[in-house]
Design an enzyme around this catalytic site. Sequence first.
Site, PDB file in Angstrom:
ATOM      1  N   HIS A  72       1.406   4.714   6.675  1.00 49.50           N
ATOM      2  CA  HIS A  72       1.463   5.458   5.561  1.00 49.50           C
ATOM      3  C   HIS A  72       1.532   6.836   5.673  1.00 49.50           C
ATOM      4  CE1 HIS A  72      -1.187   1.727   5.134  1.00 49.50           C
ATOM      5  NE2 HIS A  72      -0.583   1.691   4.168  1.00 49.50           N
ATOM      6  N   SER A  84       0.920  -1.121  -0.038  1.00 51.32           N
ATOM      7  CA  SER A  84       0.149   0.129   0.050  1.00 51.32           C
ATOM      8  C   SER A  84       0.767   1.170   0.069  1.00 51.32           C
ATOM      9  CB  SER A  84      -0.806  -0.042   1.160  1.00 51.32           C
ATOM     10  OG  SER A  84      -0.225  -0.167   2.433  1.00 51.32           O
ATOM     11  N   ASP A  98      -2.825   4.875  12.084  1.00 53.05           N
ATOM     12  CA  ASP A  98      -2.309   4.599  11.066  1.00 53.05           C
ATOM     13  C   ASP A  98      -0.897   5.513  11.220  1.00 53.05           C
ATOM     14  OD1 ASP A  98      -0.814   4.030   8.545  1.00 53.05           O
ATOM     15  OD2 ASP A  98      -2.448   4.800   7.526  1.00 53.05           O
TER      16      ASP A  98
END
Length: 790
Positions: A393, A143, A390
């Site tokens: 990312h 990702s 998160d």
Amino acid sequence: MQKKLTTKLANPAAAALTALALLTIVFLLSARRPNPSLVSYGSSAATSHSSASTRDSRQGGSPESCDIFRGEWVPDDSGALPYYTNLSCPLIQEHQNCMKYGRPDRGFLQWRWRPAGCEMPRFDAEAFLDAVRGRSMAFVGDSLARNHMQSLMCLLTKVELPKDVSTTPNHLFRTMRYESYNFTLSVFWSPFLVVANQSSSSEESGRSLWNLYLDELDGAWTARIAAFDYVVLSASNWFHKPAVFHEAGRVAACHDCLLPGVPDLTRRYSLRMALRAALRFLITDDGNFNGTVVVRTESPMHFEGGEWDKGGDCRRKRPYKAGETRMTGWDLDFHTLQVEEFATAKAEAEARNGARLVLMDTTEAMLQRPDGHPSRYGHWPNENVTLYNDCVHWCLPGPVDAWNEMLQQMLFPRFYPVPRTRCSSRCFVPALSLLLVAALAASNVSYLTFPNRQHLPPLPWRNSSRSSRNEAPCDIFRGEWVPDPDAPYYTNDTCSVIHEHYDCMRFGKPDLGFLKWRWRPDGCDLPRLDPVRFLAVMRGKSMAFVGDSLARNHMQSLICLLTMVEKPTPNTPRDDGVYRFDKHNFTVANFWAPFLVRHEMIEDDGPAHTGLWNLYLDEPDATWASSVAAFDYIVVSASNWFYRPAMLYEAGTLVGCYYCLRPNVTDLTLNYALRMATRTALRFLCHGGVDDGHGGFRGTALEEFAAAEAAARAAGGVVRMMLMDTTEAMVLRADAHPSRYRGYTPEKHFHKYKDCVHWCLPGAIDAWNDMLLHMLTTGGSDDSYFILGS
């Protein structure tokens, strides 16, 4: 610096006192040789296959003395960041859309990566697309590969939105096409790079166990990769998962599998072997790949207070300083093996004369950005979802955009970093005044086609600062102020056009010592403006000054200097600002356009008591734009009015604001508004108002200049440009402002602040016209390196 800017806005009187940085650009028509120190910022690149192959054969475009991957994050005061918002880019993955989901702080957007020993040029979307015209690029990995590609797509939206031409509904495999450039971007989901499948799950631990076939590559990407010109390869995060390692059809080892009789070789082993297999495939005949492989290194995670599934979070609000943190643990292990495997593969590729490999070593830069992750701002707080904080990312926009600045550097060497100059922090004052002097006499031109105009003849070469054209060039913009007993060269008695706000003598400035100085460049001499010569050169010509009150300040300085030879008609200040020197058939005019672009006041008071404005950043103000065809030279300046709170529009859509204090409207800073307005003015001047659909140029003020210069050069040498960099000279003249000695009467409805923005007349500003004449009359010299014309 951002705090200072906000403070100045909250107090408009203080904001107006800021010393101005002055940067002047001169546009001329005949072809000139570009300055090599700035050509790297050009907006076009060669697109032929052969030239691209030559570029790609080099590992990067930076000088050997500069490693673009070692450096620090510094505050960005230029207005370039962010390049886009969630309003202007519809391609952001929801979980990285931090603005949409309410991240309250915006400070993380206002930092740029600065390599040690040089400067990193801004990302230039138009130049990037020009360079990859007819090409294709694939992002392969997990990702974070998608995070990287979406950053690139958002950066490119300034020029063109891509068309989704994916052949599968699976969102993990997308193909996007830029029709105008015949450029294709694809992302291939392959978090391990090799064949992998989930074998079992422990209900007690909640962890999945994976089977990794370390010598069998994932066909999801290998089956199609030969069709691409560039491959950006990355993988690391998924190798932290418990896994059984298969090699040659048998179980060889595992990582944290807890299976009896199976040796634990750690996650380092599996990442090394998977990366080795992928690189070997790409550089040998097995992959039939003959393009460029970009290997991106480990992207660090920043969980604090616990692991990812145990409440860990990343709540910092600013980057680490250089040296404040260092690479340790798995970050160090993964990065080390990636660099080692890259070096081995590169050596093998060179021996085979196969695919070209470049290393994109982003780890150190991203290690310093614990503030750049989504944390909890990847979904609405009340959503019924189970998501961890998160810290893997990166927010879009955000520090991940620097990866594409690096990528552009690596793939297209003409975008090399420019070594930082001796200019200190004083060069980056908040208020930027950009002066553009454009000679627009046109004949047989493709963009600036004005009827009934004569071609501008070559100006005579003259360089009073050097006795020989073979001597080293002299930079007239670096030097010092030295005593001048002969100054001033006019007074308010001999020049009657001085605006009362600049008429310091009339309003009682007690010290006149500020008049007794002249600008002397290092290593040479700059003559005072010769009005006889200036008027002779300008005979039959016209010059317009466009912008705010500083444009008028500059124009009145010029008129006052010329009154020593001829008094203009009329010989008094006037609102429309049109003056004629009849004996020389020379016209000077002033156009009021403080924002350069179309604008309207929507509130009289506003958050800072200076009104609230709508600025249409991609629409030149017709006040001046409709009149440029009538002039040979145009001087454009703008800065002060951008301190005012404003709603910012592009393509008819609200993209953000500056200090508007409106909910759900992104604050893009005053620098963004000034940059985009300047870009629009440059583009209009270079393209004659023709809209080519490319959405303008990119970069800082110098980059905007260089992009416009390159665009003009690409159009066939229509506009010749010179740079008039007065910043250093004027930073030294804090004594030359009107302060309290400016025109004021009680019936005038304005607040009388102490004016430290404009310049007394006569005064230091007269040096601008000394420089201007010198530049115009040395326009034919090949060694006048301040001339940047094409």
